[in-house]
Design a protein around this motif. Structure first.
Motif, PDB file in Angstrom:
ATOM      1  N   CYS A  91      -4.246  -2.766  -4.385  1.00 40.79           N
ATOM      2  CA  CYS A  91      -3.053  -1.981  -4.679  1.00 40.79           C
ATOM      3  C   CYS A  91      -2.564  -2.200  -6.104  1.00 40.79           C
ATOM      4  O   CYS A  91      -1.745  -1.431  -6.610  1.00 40.79           O
ATOM      5  CB  CYS A  91      -1.947  -2.322  -3.679  1.00 40.79           C
ATOM      6  N   SER A 137      -7.439  -4.636   2.270  1.00 39.04           N
ATOM      7  CA  SER A 137      -6.547  -4.778   1.116  1.00 39.04           C
ATOM      8  C   SER A 137      -6.774  -6.102   0.373  1.00 39.04           C
ATOM      9  O   SER A 137      -7.570  -6.947   0.792  1.00 39.04           O
ATOM     10  CB  SER A 137      -5.087  -4.707   1.588  1.00 39.04           C
ATOM     11  N   PHE A 167       0.836  -1.201   0.000  1.00 36.28           N
ATOM     12  CA  PHE A 167       0.000   0.000   0.000  1.00 36.28           C
ATOM     13  C   PHE A 167       0.872   1.252   0.000  1.00 36.28           C
ATOM     14  O   PHE A 167       0.603   2.208  -0.750  1.00 36.28           O
ATOM     15  CB  PHE A 167      -0.924  -0.001   1.214  1.00 36.28           C
TER      16      PHE A 167
END
Length: 388
Positions: free
Chosen positions: A193, A149, A51
């Motif tokens: 990401c 994520s 990230f």
């Protein structure tokens, strides 16, 4: 902004253009160096380092990227300045709950006070340590944001399992509902990401900009990755707000009666500011190469949609002189009437008004060209220009 305008007017009247120029230079230096410190934390293996890299426009393994791996790779509090906006720093924090950083002493050990806000990342459901950390951050008067994520991994795995029954929106809603259990209905941002333009990263950007103190919003905006056409437009607007100050700086220098000084300074201002435009829009060669590598679109294809003379070129005085000496000077001066409205506002003497108007007009024109290039590159990189 009104306060600095009044201060510049006063200095201009009492100390003259040269002192006003010094005041403006100090103001611009301060604005370009407002610090923003972001703490990135979460449990080990949640994707914190990836990230940090993606936020700064880097891929894992790039020069200057935070190290990543399948095991915890962050053992110390590590700052990662943005490659082009060094005042914006993402701090990769060790995973909470590790032997070296136990949950009950975590904030003390990472020196909580240095961060403006925290992003808490998880690759699964947010766990007890994450919730405790969020509560402690909130108790200490700072903001935090939950980021879920590796959404691309989850969608891929779910599609393999469900096959024809797979539905992206339903799967995302299921992940979101699963995440917020135990976090008191706190908003959770779903992020990949690998594909920052998808899912909730744009919403996260918007939320951060709205909730940051006013003096930090501009600094963060310029450092944000270009994940939407809206962000590019916002960046153009923010950069445009500073054009009059650079033009006033040019005008102030023009009042110093040293032959050739004004022209030399004007060129230096133009080069410095246009370089800032280039990196802010991700149009420098290193940013374009990173974008080509991450999207699979050839570099030459990205450069081909750039129509400005700055396309992938080094910004230097020779290039600026060439542009201002060509027919493009007519384009730059087309906005002279707009720029001239600031002359009576600040009481600029007519003798130095031309320096103001020419710098103002040139920067506005070049900014528009580069914003259009950025929009074209973004569209090409995502394949949005492909006929259906």
């Amino acid at each position: 902004m009104d306060d600095i305008e009044e201060e510049v007017k006063e200095v201009l009247q009492t100390g003259g253009p040269a002192e006003a120029a010094a005041k403006i230079q100090t103001y611009l230096d301060e604005q370009n160096n407002i610090p923003v410190n972001i703490g990135i934390t979460g449990e080990s293996g949640s994707g914190k380092s990836t990230f940090v890299n993606a936020f700064r426009g880097l891929a894992d393994g790039d020069e200057g990227a935070a190290p990543t791996g399948v095991v915890e790779t962050t053992s110390e509090v590590t700052p990662y300045p943005h490659p082009h906006h060094q005042n914006v720093v993402l701090w990769d924090l060790p995973g909470i709950g590790t032997p070296k950083f136990p949950a009950d002493k975590y904030l003390e050990l990472v020196e909580f006070e240095r961060f403006d806000f925290f992003i808490i990342i998880s690759a699964t459901r947010f766990r007890e340590n994450d919730v405790k950390l969020a509560e402690e951050i909130q108790r200490m008067g700072k903001k935090f944001y939950f980021v879920r994520s590796k959404i691309d991994h989850d969608l891929r795995d779910e599609e393999r399992r469900q096959r024809s029954a797979f539905n992206t929106e339903k799967t995302l809603n299921k992940i979101r509902e699963n995440c917020i259990q135990g976090v008191k209905s706190q908003q959770v941002f779903l992020v990949s990401c690998v594909d920052l333009h998808l899912y909730d990263f744009s919403l996260l950007e918007e939320t951060l900009r709205k909730e940051l103190p006013a003096h930090q919003r501009h600094a963060l905006l310029l450092a944000l990755p270009n994940v939407s056409l809206g962000i590019i437009s916002q960046k153009k607007k923010a950069l445009q707000s500073k054009v009059k100050w650079y033009a006033l700086l040019s005008a102030g220098i023009a009042a110093v009666l040293v032959p050739g000084l004004s022209i030399a300074v004007d060129l230096s201002i133009l080069v410095k500011v246009i370089k800032q435009y280039q990196v802010t829009f991700g149009l420098d060669i290193s940013s374009l190469e990173n974008l080509a590598r991450s999207t699979g679109v050839p570099l030459n294809d990205l450069k081909a949609v750039m129509t400005s003379p700055f396309a992938g070129n080094e910004i230097n005085k020779d290039l600026i002189i060439k542009l201002l000496s060509s027919s493009m000077v007519a384009v730059a001066l087309a906005a002279a009437e707009e720029g001239s409205r600031f002359i009576p506002l600040f009481g600029i003497p007519a003798a130095i008004g031309f320096s103001f108007v020419s710098t103002y007009s040139a920067l506005n024109s070049f900014l528009t060209m580069m914003a259009e290039d950025a929009q074209n590159v973004f569209t090409k990189a995502l394949g949005l220009d492909t006929p259906v």
